[in-house]
Each structure stands twice: as structure tokens, then as C-alpha cells.
Design a protein around this motif. Structure first.
Motif, PDB file in Angstrom:
ATOM      1  N   ILE A 286      28.111  -1.666   0.734  1.00 57.51           N
ATOM      2  CA  ILE A 286      28.854  -0.556   0.157  1.00 57.51           C
ATOM      3  C   ILE A 286      29.777  -1.083  -0.930  1.00 57.51           C
ATOM      4  CG2 ILE A 286      28.763   0.907   2.211  1.00 57.51           C
ATOM      5  CD1 ILE A 286      31.586  -0.008   2.911  1.00 57.51           C
ATOM      6  N   GLY A 287      30.189  -0.178  -1.820  1.00 56.19           N
ATOM      7  CA  GLY A 287      31.179  -0.507  -2.836  1.00 56.19           C
ATOM      8  C   GLY A 287      32.553  -0.075  -2.377  1.00 56.19           C
ATOM      9  N   SER A 288      33.494  -0.026  -3.310  1.00 54.95           N
ATOM     10  CA  SER A 288      34.850   0.355  -2.942  1.00 54.95           C
ATOM     11  C   SER A 288      34.898   1.827  -2.537  1.00 54.95           C
ATOM     12  CB  SER A 288      35.794   0.109  -4.113  1.00 54.95           C
ATOM     13  OG  SER A 288      35.462   0.957  -5.205  1.00 54.95           O
ATOM     14  N   GLY A 289      35.913   2.171  -1.762  1.00 60.55           N
ATOM     15  CA  GLY A 289      36.082   3.541  -1.324  1.00 60.55           C
ATOM     16  C   GLY A 289      36.332   3.646   0.158  1.00 60.55           C
ATOM     17  N   GLU A 290      36.323   4.884   0.656  1.00 55.36           N
ATOM     18  CA  GLU A 290      36.523   5.158   2.079  1.00 55.36           C
ATOM     19  C   GLU A 290      35.217   5.697   2.658  1.00 55.36           C
ATOM     20  OE1 GLU A 290      39.862   7.732   2.538  1.00 55.36           O
ATOM     21  OE2 GLU A 290      41.277   6.325   1.596  1.00 55.36           O
ATOM     22  N   TYR A 291      34.868   5.181   3.841  1.00 56.86           N
ATOM     23  CA  TYR A 291      33.583   5.517   4.449  1.00 56.86           C
ATOM     24  C   TYR A 291      33.763   5.733   5.945  1.00 56.86           C
ATOM     25  CZ  TYR A 291      31.770   3.372   0.138  1.00 56.86           C
ATOM     26  OH  TYR A 291      31.509   3.047  -1.173  1.00 56.86           O
ATOM     27  N   GLU A 292      32.872   6.560   6.492  1.00 60.34           N
ATOM     28  CA  GLU A 292      32.828   6.762   7.937  1.00 60.34           C
ATOM     29  C   GLU A 292      31.414   6.519   8.429  1.00 60.34           C
ATOM     30  OE1 GLU A 292      34.380  10.474   9.231  1.00 60.34           O
ATOM     31  OE2 GLU A 292      36.425  10.060   8.510  1.00 60.34           O
ATOM     32  N   PHE A 293      31.303   5.930   9.615  1.00 57.52           N
ATOM     33  CA  PHE A 293      30.009   5.614  10.223  1.00 57.52           C
ATOM     34  C   PHE A 293      30.030   6.069  11.678  1.00 57.52           C
ATOM     35  CE2 PHE A 293      30.917   2.534   6.916  1.00 57.52           C
ATOM     36  CZ  PHE A 293      29.742   2.515   6.172  1.00 57.52           C
ATOM     37  N   VAL A 294      28.874   6.531  12.125  1.00 56.77           N
ATOM     38  CA  VAL A 294      28.729   6.979  13.514  1.00 56.77           C
ATOM     39  C   VAL A 294      27.457   6.374  14.089  1.00 56.77           C
ATOM     40  CG1 VAL A 294      28.457   8.934  15.076  1.00 56.77           C
ATOM     41  CG2 VAL A 294      29.930   9.159  13.060  1.00 56.77           C
ATOM     42  N   VAL A 295      27.585   5.807  15.291  1.00 52.74           N
ATOM     43  CA  VAL A 295      26.415   5.310  16.011  1.00 52.74           C
ATOM     44  C   VAL A 295      26.267   6.158  17.264  1.00 52.74           C
ATOM     45  CG1 VAL A 295      25.359   3.359  17.199  1.00 52.74           C
ATOM     46  CG2 VAL A 295      26.744   2.969  15.140  1.00 52.74           C
ATOM     47  N   GLU A 296      25.193   6.910  17.339  1.00 54.25           N
ATOM     48  CA  GLU A 296      24.916   7.721  18.523  1.00 54.25           C
ATOM     49  C   GLU A 296      24.033   6.935  19.486  1.00 54.25           C
ATOM     50  OE1 GLU A 296      23.150  11.226  16.942  1.00 54.25           O
ATOM     51  OE2 GLU A 296      25.075  12.113  16.340  1.00 54.25           O
ATOM     52  N   GLY A 297      24.190   7.187  20.754  1.00 62.37           N
ATOM     53  CA  GLY A 297      23.423   6.464  21.758  1.00 62.37           C
ATOM     54  C   GLY A 297      23.862   5.020  21.903  1.00 62.37           C
ATOM     55  N   TYR A 298      25.141   4.750  21.630  1.00 62.31           N
ATOM     56  CA  TYR A 298      25.647   3.371  21.694  1.00 62.31           C
ATOM     57  C   TYR A 298      25.716   2.893  23.137  1.00 62.31           C
ATOM     58  CZ  TYR A 298      28.772  -0.611  21.327  1.00 62.31           C
ATOM     59  OH  TYR A 298      29.322  -1.864  21.420  1.00 62.31           O
ATOM     60  N   GLU A 299      25.134   1.727  23.401  1.00 59.71           N
ATOM     61  CA  GLU A 299      25.215   1.096  24.711  1.00 59.71           C
ATOM     62  C   GLU A 299      25.396  -0.404  24.541  1.00 59.71           C
ATOM     63  OE1 GLU A 299      22.825   2.970  28.156  1.00 59.71           O
ATOM     64  OE2 GLU A 299      21.479   3.001  26.429  1.00 59.71           O
ATOM     65  N   GLU A 300      26.154  -0.991  25.475  1.00 57.59           N
ATOM     66  CA  GLU A 300      26.366  -2.437  25.443  1.00 57.59           C
ATOM     67  C   GLU A 300      25.115  -3.160  25.939  1.00 57.59           C
ATOM     68  OE1 GLU A 300      28.600  -4.143  24.210  1.00 57.59           O
ATOM     69  OE2 GLU A 300      30.411  -2.905  24.040  1.00 57.59           O
ATOM     70  N   ASP A 301      24.833  -4.315  25.308  1.00 55.41           N
ATOM     71  CA  ASP A 301      23.725  -5.155  25.770  1.00 55.41           C
ATOM     72  C   ASP A 301      24.102  -5.920  27.030  1.00 55.41           C
ATOM     73  OD1 ASP A 301      22.010  -4.435  23.702  1.00 55.41           O
ATOM     74  OD2 ASP A 301      22.919  -5.891  22.339  1.00 55.41           O
ATOM     75  N   GLU A 302      25.387  -6.216  27.188  1.00 54.30           N
ATOM     76  CA  GLU A 302      25.854  -6.965  28.350  1.00 54.30           C
ATOM     77  C   GLU A 302      26.600  -6.045  29.303  1.00 54.30           C
ATOM     78  OE1 GLU A 302      27.691 -10.989  27.796  1.00 54.30           O
ATOM     79  OE2 GLU A 302      27.740 -10.328  25.712  1.00 54.30           O
ATOM     80  N   ALA A 303      26.541  -6.384  30.575  1.00 54.63           N
ATOM     81  CA  ALA A 303      27.262  -5.608  31.575  1.00 54.63           C
ATOM     82  C   ALA A 303      28.752  -5.945  31.519  1.00 54.63           C
ATOM     83  CB  ALA A 303      26.709  -5.909  32.961  1.00 54.63           C
ATOM     84  N   TRP A 304      29.568  -4.967  31.826  1.00 58.96           N
ATOM     85  CA  TRP A 304      31.019  -5.191  31.955  1.00 58.96           C
ATOM     86  C   TRP A 304      31.461  -4.740  33.341  1.00 58.96           C
ATOM     87  CZ3 TRP A 304      34.798  -7.793  29.810  1.00 58.96           C
ATOM     88  CH2 TRP A 304      36.100  -7.539  30.234  1.00 58.96           C
ATOM     89  N   PRO A 305      32.278  -5.518  34.020  1.00 59.34           N
ATOM     90  CA  PRO A 305      32.704  -6.867  33.629  1.00 59.34           C
ATOM     91  C   PRO A 305      31.662  -7.904  34.031  1.00 59.34           C
ATOM     92  CG  PRO A 305      33.797  -6.251  35.655  1.00 59.34           C
ATOM     93  CD  PRO A 305      32.995  -5.050  35.244  1.00 59.34           C
ATOM     94  N   PRO A 306      31.581  -9.017  33.308  1.00 59.01           N
ATOM     95  CA  PRO A 306      30.650 -10.071  33.715  1.00 59.01           C
ATOM     96  C   PRO A 306      31.140 -10.702  35.018  1.00 59.01           C
ATOM     97  CG  PRO A 306      32.054 -10.824  31.925  1.00 59.01           C
ATOM     98  CD  PRO A 306      32.346  -9.360  32.098  1.00 59.01           C
ATOM     99  N   GLU A 307      30.220 -11.187  35.793  1.00 61.07           N
ATOM    100  CA  GLU A 307      30.587 -11.768  37.086  1.00 61.07           C
ATOM    101  C   GLU A 307      30.962 -13.232  36.937  1.00 61.07           C
ATOM    102  OE1 GLU A 307      27.552 -11.211  39.944  1.00 61.07           O
ATOM    103  OE2 GLU A 307      27.652  -9.019  39.903  1.00 61.07           O
ATOM    104  N   ALA A 308      31.973 -13.627  37.688  1.00 63.06           N
ATOM    105  CA  ALA A 308      32.339 -15.035  37.744  1.00 63.06           C
ATOM    106  C   ALA A 308      31.399 -15.768  38.692  1.00 63.06           C
ATOM    107  CB  ALA A 308      33.787 -15.179  38.228  1.00 63.06           C
ATOM    108  N   ILE A 309      31.277 -17.066  38.462  1.00 69.28           N
ATOM    109  CA  ILE A 309      30.502 -17.916  39.365  1.00 69.28           C
ATOM    110  C   ILE A 309      31.462 -18.532  40.360  1.00 69.28           C
ATOM    111  CG2 ILE A 309      29.033 -19.954  39.529  1.00 69.28           C
ATOM    112  CD1 ILE A 309      28.164 -19.416  36.648  1.00 69.28           C
TER     113      ILE A 309
END
Length: 926
Positions: free
Chosen positions: A882-905
């Protein structure tokens, strides 16, 4: 669509008054409205108005139009400025769409005294008066003079001192500087300050007064009792008043044998031990015309400085803020304690009256230990101000000292309760007057407090130069501390002027005093021997920090200025006979203050110090090759350094990487450094190392296991690489851990600045038993760079020195010209806002995550004349340009690839029970 430009700035000066450059480069920032997009400068126009004679009214205006997209540090387009000369400058820019900005506001640039011949004044010294503390008693200088004409056009005071000084004219303090001229490498360089004193002068009779105290020049410095008179044993000034009249004539009043000197109410005022002030000894009107100074003593004349007399590169130290006390109470032993609510650096102002001889004592400390002031961390530093009253109302504050404190114990207050009222006191905050440039907040209050602690820790340790701590008998320019912290510092504040000057001091001491070896502290006062011990990480500041400044501020001249220092350092490093690695007989500090290190041996951490040294050697060798290419050296020179970097990397891999790709030593710091510095042979080894780092993090139950060297790299190392293969959630889990050792543990213990040790205070309220325990150290705050870039999502598109090789030939992406927006949401943080005042204008990013709706939203702002790369989280899409200016972005269906919280060993080799507060590597059954 409207774009405006700021008033121009010059070189790296916040205020271009009394500067030392004759052809100062010019910069300006842009601001666009909400409708401005893709605005790029095609050309710029600079208007310069200068005097053509001694008369102010006779001026000449030049207009210069240049076809260029550059707006940062562009060449001075006129003839060089002369000593004392000023010019008014304004700019405007034109876009490729032929859209002109309005003219900027005018800025004034004025030079100081550029050559020794410009000085007619002499260095004058006072008679030495040793106080009961062993310090030189602060000295008063004064000189009466008369103006012979009424029509003053302008007047200037050029001044410096051996010691620290405060000037006045006709009883009024001149300027707002404190602890001037600040600390430099006094064996080589001494800065003078320029003040506009036009408004202070009277039509006929005038007097200039200057008060001087030890400061860093002759005061006690370093631990174990310290050393006095390191640079000199006399308090002295060099002062020159120059008056220019409307008719063009001038007069000069310089320090010389006609000046007088005396002592006053300040019995002692020194950095470590504080101030002793006896109000009954105040010489009323000592800096006013009515005083008869017949009883004052004559001054002595000293030789004019043979060292370089320079204009400052950075801003002065000033009072930046006042803080009201939050609470006053009695301790368990009935001591009066004042809490200002914030660990800060400065002093206490008070308003008081009481019987003559009443002695008030203010003891400054950072923390309480079981309800009482904790003075042990101060070591041999009193941090105590004593005020003796004289029957009159007194408004007082210390003048030539500063303290690091949150709490003040007050003894002897003249009231029925023995306690002051809240309105009787206030704290003032001092630090170098750098421009604030970085802001961050997120949805987690403890992380916001971490950001605040990092910022306050930096402020308290940028008092003239980057120090390690501001409170105990140290306060030195440790090179390793700023080396790891500079990327964070450069985001938070415009550090360019201050660090530029400090690096020049480093280079001159390294090359002229230490045969190429970088001192451990700059200015160096702890080891005056040639061939001082060589330390990786600390000495590597000579290579790494100039590049950090170049990347942040886009000034290639910094690399040019420091290139000799860089190459000299690499050549000075002692190597093994059979490899290009460090000579392993040399002592190294390694991963200093690794939490596994015992309190009495901070270098004895988990990771072999020789490994740390060699990882850094591979890194700085690679950087030097990159810098050599960036500066346009010939192919043979570039190849020499590239070949050396390749050999060092190969030798490193041979020594520390097993055939199966495992690293020895197997520690958080070792893995983090090797990953960040790209020291593995292939991608499989790199991926395996990142997995192993995540495994160690889980095994530690997400408690930190790094010291000064490893801390800046561990979270970036976990988050780097393929988003589907990295361990972002493990990094967030470490960030959000609150048990000791962790970034948030000190906050749960009430910290308002960064600590030197992860456990400077133990969970039971005891202070760490180590003799080196500060509660205001910025090094572990180096995590700030990751907060701003990964959590906040704001970074430069080129962030590592090795990337210099692949940058475009004109280095157009350096210094925030190309921005990267790539937040990686994680943990329990659901929103963040980050902004940075770049050399081009404000860069900002704000995002929020609605996990239930699987919705990610982000808004960004790119200043005119810049571009940006956007990498949206949770998608496989390529980066968006993008060039200069103000922009908005939306991601629909967003999901984490990793589980939260990760487990300790949890295993016999993981962390022992939390109550024991031990570190990874201790078996539960022992």
C-alpha cells in the motif's frame, strides 16, 4: 486531499541553536488528512533567509528547488554558515500529481563558535575548598559589566565548565538546562552551550553569575569508595557574552582575571551522595548588580582546553515533569516515608519554614523492604540531601545532583507531627530532552504496565548518556546495556543526537586510548590501562548500535563516522590459533544475569559465555560485511569481510552444532541467539532449533531463562519463520507469565521501572542478596521491540543488519521509508494500538480480535512519502503493498493455528516448585 509539512529540522538536533555544523542537512515530516492516499514527493523547495551584513534588517532570501523524493537529511542547499550565523528556513513539497503542500512554518538554525579563534574568553578557576564530605564545595563566579548602547539586536552566552554549572544574568536563571554540560569523554571532547540572553540584559548595569559543582568532572565516581578528581581537581568555567546592537556593532565580555569567586549556601552537591545546603550561608543577591563583591576572591587562569571544544550533538538534560506525592505515613520504626508512586530520576522540591539550624534530611530509595527504606542496593552511595534552615521561608531543590527513587524518608521536618503535608513536596523528573516517538497499549493491563516500566526505565537512564542505572554508586555508560536496548530505545524516543555523540566518544577512546579495544563503559573511568579486557556483547556495541541508528533514522553518515571503530574492533578481537573464533582464554560476561546465575556471580549462567561470545562474533562479522557493501566499498574489500563472516559462521557450526543439528549448549539463550543470528546450516536445523526452544520454554513452565544477551532474541526467535511452524503462542505465554522469573513478575511486586535482575526483589519481600541489585535498569526491557513489532504490528520493513545486503541500492527502505504492518495476535491480548513518530510522520496500527465471531479488524496509517507492506494474520494471502494514507482491513473466519494456552511439560527436569523460585535444571528430587 491535503498534505502539510512540518517546520524543518537540522541534522539530529531537536533545537538547532548553537550547533556545530556549517552545512546542516534538513529534514521535514508529512501529515495527510483522511482522504490522502499514495502521496509521494516528486520535488521540494527550500527557502533560506540570511543576513547580508551586521544589520538585522539587511537580509537575502534564496529559493532552491530540487527534484527528489528525499525528505530526510537532504543536503544544505546554500553556502556554508559561519560562526554565530543564523538563517530562517522553510520548505514545501510537490507530489507526482503536481500537488504542492503549503509552506511549512519557519525554523531558525544558528551556529555556535566553530573555531578556537572565536573564543576570546579564558578558562577561570576558583580556589579549591574541600567540604567535609571530600567533595569540592560548589563555587560562585560573577562579573559586572555595562552595556554602552541601548538598542540591542541580540545577545548570546557561550559557556561550559569543568564541573556542572548553572548560569544567570541579573539574578535570573538562564535557560532550562540541568547538570550541564553533561558527561562526555572529557579527555578528548568538551561541549559548550549557547544561550539567547537578550531578554535578560538591562540597559546599562548588568552582572553574570555562574554556580559550579563537581559533577562528573571531579566528583566521586564508581563503586568501592570510588575515585575523585578523575579529570581535574579545580572547578572552572569558560564563558563568553556577545552583544550585537542594532547598528551592527558588538561588544564581548569573556571570563578573565577580572571575575570574582566565592562560596555560598551549597556546602556540597555531588552525584552519588547528594546535596548539603545551609540556608544561613546564602549570599543574597550574589548574581545581581546591587551586591558589593569587594570581599570576593580573585580567580586563577587555566590553560585553554587542548581537547575538542564542541557544540552538543544531542539535546540538553532538563526537567521534563513534576510528580506529586501519593502518600505520607510512618514506617514500623516510626520513620516518615513519602511515596511518589513512581520510581523516577530527579529530586525533591520542598517548601518549608522553621527555626534556624533545623536540619531536614531526605533519604532517597527505590523500594521498601518490609516497610522500611531499603538503602543496601545503593551500596556506597548516600543518595541523601540535607537542608539546614535559617528562620526564613525556603523554597529549595537540589541543583547539582540527582537521585533514582520512588520513596523518600524525611527526618527533622519542623511540624507538630514531624511529617510534611502532601502539598509541601513534589518530585521533579530529569532526563535528556529527547523527542517522544513511540506509544503502545493493549487489552492486557499488566502488559501496558510493562510498556510503562520500559519507558520510565529508559527516561531514568538517559541522563546525558545511556547509563546502566541511576541510583547507586555506578551510573556508567555500560556498552552492553545500550547494545541490547537500542532498538527499543530508538522506537520510544528520538535517540539519534544523544547516541551519535556517545558513539563518537566510544570511538575516540577505543582508538586513541585502548588500541582498538572498546571499553566496557563510555566514558571509561574503571580501567585506565591500555589493552583493557575485551568483552563480546559489550564491545560489539561498536558494530551493532550504529547500524540500529542507521536503520531507525536513515542516516548513512552514522555508518561512515563509525566505520573505523567497527573495523578496528573486529581486528582487535583475539582469535583462536586454529579458527576465527574468540580466544577462549579470555574472560567473558556471557549471558549476564541469566536467572540461573547465583546472586554473587552474574556471569555464571546456563549458557557457556564462550558460546555467547562466538555467536555474537558471527553476527557482527556478518554486519560488518553488510555495512561495507552499503557504504560502497570496492568488491575486494566487501569480499574480504564476507569471506571472514562465512569462515566464522562455519567455525561456529563446527564447534557448536552437532551433525544431527542439535545445539550445544542446549539453552534458551543459545537457541535464541543462533536462530536470530541465522547460524544454522539449513532450514531443517533451523526448524528443529525453534522446536527445541519451544520445548525448553514449556519445560520451564514458561518462565524466562535468559539474561542480557538472550532476552532481546527469545520471543522473536519463537515467532520467526513460517507462521504454521513457529511458536507464537509459546512466546505469548512467556510474555504473560507472572511467576518469577518473568517480565510481569516485577509488576506483581509493584515495580514501575524495569529491574536489573529478574528477582531483584524476592516473593517474600526480601531484596535479592546480591550486591548488584538495581530496580531501574533498562536492559531486560529490550522485549519492547517485540511488543511494538509483533504485538503492536508496527515495524520497519527492514529490521536486521544482515538485510542491508538485499536492500535496494539507494537504501530506500531504511529509516521507516517502507513500513511493515504484521501483528501476530496471541495469548489473551484481544486488541492493541501502536504508533511511532517516524522521520516521515506518524505511523500507526490498531487492531482488535473478536474470537467468538472469528473476526480480525485492523486500521493503519502511513505518512505521505512512505509505503507499507501489510501481512494479515490468520490468512495464507501474500503481503499487500500500500501507499500512504489510512486503511482498514478485515479478516473473517480468523482462527489461531496454535492452541491457547500451550501446555507446559512437567518432568523431573522441569521447574521445581514455585515456592522455591529456582530455575530450569534443578531436579525435584534433589
Amino acid at each position: 486531499m491535503t498534505v502539510t509539512v512540518s517546520a524543518p529540522t537540522f541534522e539530529h538536533h531537536r533545537e538547532a541553536f548553537g550547533i556545530g555544523e556549517t552545512t546542516p542537512r534538513i529534514s521535514w515530516r508529512f501529515k495527510g488528512d483522511s482522504e490522502t492516499q499514495n502521496w509521494t514527493q516528486k520535488s521540494y523547495e527550500i527557502e533560506i533567509s540570511r543576513q547580508t551584513s551586521n544589520k538585522q534588517s539587511q537580509r537575502k532570501t534564496e529559493n532552491v528547488r530540487i527534484a527528489s523524493t528525499e525528505s530526510v537529511l537532504v543536503p544544505w542547499p546554500s553556502t556554508p554558515l559561519k560562526s554565530r550565523e543564523s538563517a530562517r528556513v522553510r520548505v514545501r513539497a510537490n507530489s507526482f500529481a503536481n500537488e504542492y503542500t503549503p509552506w511549512s512554518e519557519y525554523s531558525v538554525v544558528e551556529t555556535g563558535l566553530l573555531t578556537p579563534d572565536d573564543w576570546t574568553a579564558q578558562v577561570i578557576a576558583a580556589e579549591k575548598t574541600i567540604s567535609a564530605t571530600g567533595a569540592l564545595q560548589p563555587t560562585l563566579f560573577r562579573k559586572s559589566f555595562q552595556l554602552d548602547k541601548k538598542s540591542i539586536a541580540k545577545a548570546r552566552l557561550y559557556i561550559t565548565s569543568y564541573g556542572v554549572y548553572e548560569p544567570s544574568i541579573n539574578g535570573s536563571r538562564v535557560g532550562n538546562h540541568v547538570m550541564a554540560p553533561a558527561w562526555q569523554s572529557y579527555g578528548h571532547r568538551l561541549s559548550y552551550q549557547t544561550h539567547d540572553i537578550t531578554k535578560y540584559l538591562h540597559e546599562k548595569d548588568n552582572v553574570i553569575g555562574v554556580e559550579v559543582s563537581d559533577g562528573w568532572w571531579s566528583g566521586r565516581l564508581t563503586w568501592g569508595g570510588g575515585r575523585r578528581f578523575i579529570y581535574g581537581d579545580a572547578l572552572a568555567i569558560l564563558a563568553q557574552v556577545e552583544v550585537e546592537y542594532e547598528d551592527g556593532s558588538t561588544m564581548t565580555v569573556g571570563s578573565d582575571a577580572t571575575w570574582k569567586t566565592s562560596t555560598g549556601a551549597r556546602i556540597a552537591s555531588e552525584i552519588y551522595d547528594g546535596e548539603i545546603y545551609d540556608a544561613s550561608l546564602e549570599v543574597k543577591g550574589w548574581n545581581e548588580t546591587a551586591l558589593k563583591d569587594d570581599s570576593w576572591k580573585a580567580v586563577s587562569i587555566l590553560e585553554f582546553p587542548k581537547i575538542d571544544l564542541i557544540a552538543p550533538e544531542g539535546p540538553p538534560i532538563v526537567v521534563t515533569e513534576t510528580v506529586k506525592p501519593k502518600q505520607i505515613w510512618s514506617s514500623p520504626t516510626n520513620k516518615t516515608i513519602v511515596d511518589f508512586g513512581q520510581n523516577l530520576v530527579g529530586g525533591v522540591r520542598l517548601r518549608v519554614s522553621g527555626p534556624k539550624g533545623t536540619k531536614i534530611v531526605l533519604q532517597h530509595v527505590e523500594v521498601l523492604e518490609h516497610g522500611e527504606v531499603a538503602t543496601r542496593p545503593l551500596r556506597d552511595c548516600k543518595a541523601r540531601d540535607t537542608i539546614i534552615l535559617s528562620d526564613e521561608k525556603l523554597h529549595w531543590e537540589p541543583k547539582f545532583t540527582f537521585h533514582g527513587f520512588r520513596y523518600v524518608q524525611v527526618e527533622g521536618w519542623p511540624s507538630k507531627t514531624g511529617q510534611p503535608a502532601l502539598e509541601d513536596l513534589e518530585a521533579f523528573v530529569i532526563h535528556t530532552d529527547m523527542e517522544p516517538t513511540g506509544w503502545f497499549e493493549c487489552s492486557e493491563p499488566l502488559v501496558n504496565q510493562l510498556y510503562s516500566n520500559i519507558r520510565w526505565g529508559m527516561r531514568g537512564n538517559f541522563v546525558g548518556l545511556p547509563t546502566d542505572c541511576p541510583q547507586r554508586d555506578e551510573r556508567l555508560g555500560w556498552t552492553g546495556d545500550i547494545q541490547v536496548f537500542s532498538p527499543t530505545a530508538n522506537f520510544l524516543y528520538d535517540t539519534s543526537g544523544l547516541l551519535l555523540g556517545w558513539l563518537k566518544d566510544l570511538a575516540v577512546e577505543q582508538i586513541k586510548d585502548y588500541q582498538g579495544v572498546v571499553p566496557q563503559v563510555v566514558p571509561d573511568i574503571i580501567d585506565a590501562r591500555p589493552n583493557a579486557p575485551t568483552l563480546a556483547v559489550w564491545g560489539d556495541v561498536a558494530v551493532i548500535t550504529p547500524v540500529d541508528l542507521y536503520l531507525s533514522f536513515g542516516d548513512k553518515r552514522i555508518l561512515q563516522n563509525q566505520y573505523e571503530s567497527m573495523t578496528t574492533w573486529l581486528n582487535a578481537i583475539p582469535r583462536m590459533a586454529d579458527s576465527r573464533l574468540w580466544d577462549n582464554t579470555r574472560h567473558q560476561l556471557g549471558d549476564w544475569l541469566d536467572p540461573a546465575a547465583p546472586p554473587d556471580d552474574p556471569s555464571a549462567g546456563t549458557t557457556d559465555p564462550q558460546f555467547v561470545a562466538n555467536a555474537y562474533l558471527a553476527h557482527v562479522s556478518n554486519i560488518l560485511a553488510s555495512v561495507t557493501k552499503t557504504l560502497g566499498y570496492d568488491e575486494a574489500t566487501v569480499k574480504k569481510y564476507e569471506d571472514d563472516a562465512a569462515v566464522v559462521k562455519k567455525d561456529f557450526q563446527h564447534k557448536y552444532v552437532t551433525p544431527a543439528g542439535r545445539l550445544s549448549p542446549d539453552s534458551m539463550t543459545a537457541l535464541s541467539l543462533a536462530l536470530t543470528f541465522d547460524l544454522f546450516a539449513n532450514q531443517d536445523q533451523t526448524d528443529q532449533a525453534r522446536s527445541r526452544l519451544a520445548e525448553l520454554s514449556r519445560a520451564s513452565r514458561f518462565r524466562i531463562g535468559t539474561g542480557f544477551a538472550g532476552t532481546p532474541t527469545i520471543l522473536p526467535a519463537l515467532c520467526a519463520g513460517d507462521p504454521k511452524k513457529n511458536f507464537k503462542q509459546v512466546a505469548y505465554r512467556m510474555l504473560l507469565e507472572t511467576s518469577c522469573p518473568s517480565w510481569l513478575y516485577p509488576i506483581t511486586m509493584g515495580a514501575t521501572t524495569m529491574w536489573e535482575r529478574w528477582d531483584s526483589m524476592l516473593p517474600n519481600g526480601d531484596i535479592n542478596p546480591g550486591s548488584m541489585t538495581s530496580f531501574n535498569h533498562y536492559a531486560l526491557g529490550s522485549v519492547g521491540k517485540w511488543l511494538f513489532g509483533t504485538v503492536g504490528g508496527v515495524d520497519m520493513d527492514i529490521t536486521s543488519a544482515s538485510a542491508l545486503r538485499t536492500a535496494s541500492p539507494d537504501q530506500s527502505s531504511i529509516g521507516w521509508r517502507v513500513i511493515k504492518f504484521a501483528p501476530q495476535p496471541g495469548g489473551t491480548i484481544t486488541s492493541a494500538k501502536t504508533s511511532h513518530l517516524s522521520p516521515y510522520g506518524i505511523v500507526s496500527c490498531a487492531w482488535n480480535l473478536d474470537a467468538e465471531k472469528k473476526l480480525f479488524r485492523m486500521s493503519v496509517s502511513v505518512p505521505p512519502n512512505c509505503k507499507a507492506v501489510v501481512q494479515l494474520p490468520g490468512t495464507d494471502k501474500e503481503a499487500i503493498n500500500i501507499g500512504s494514507g489510512e486503511y482498514e482491513f478485515v479478516v473473517e473466519g480468523y482462527e489461531e493455528d496454535e492452541a491457547w494456552p500451550p501446555e507446559a511439560i512437567v518432568s523431573p527436569w522441569s521447574m521445581v516448585e514455585e515456592s522455591e523460585q529456582k530455575i530450569v535444571g534443578v531436579r525435584k528430587d534433589k
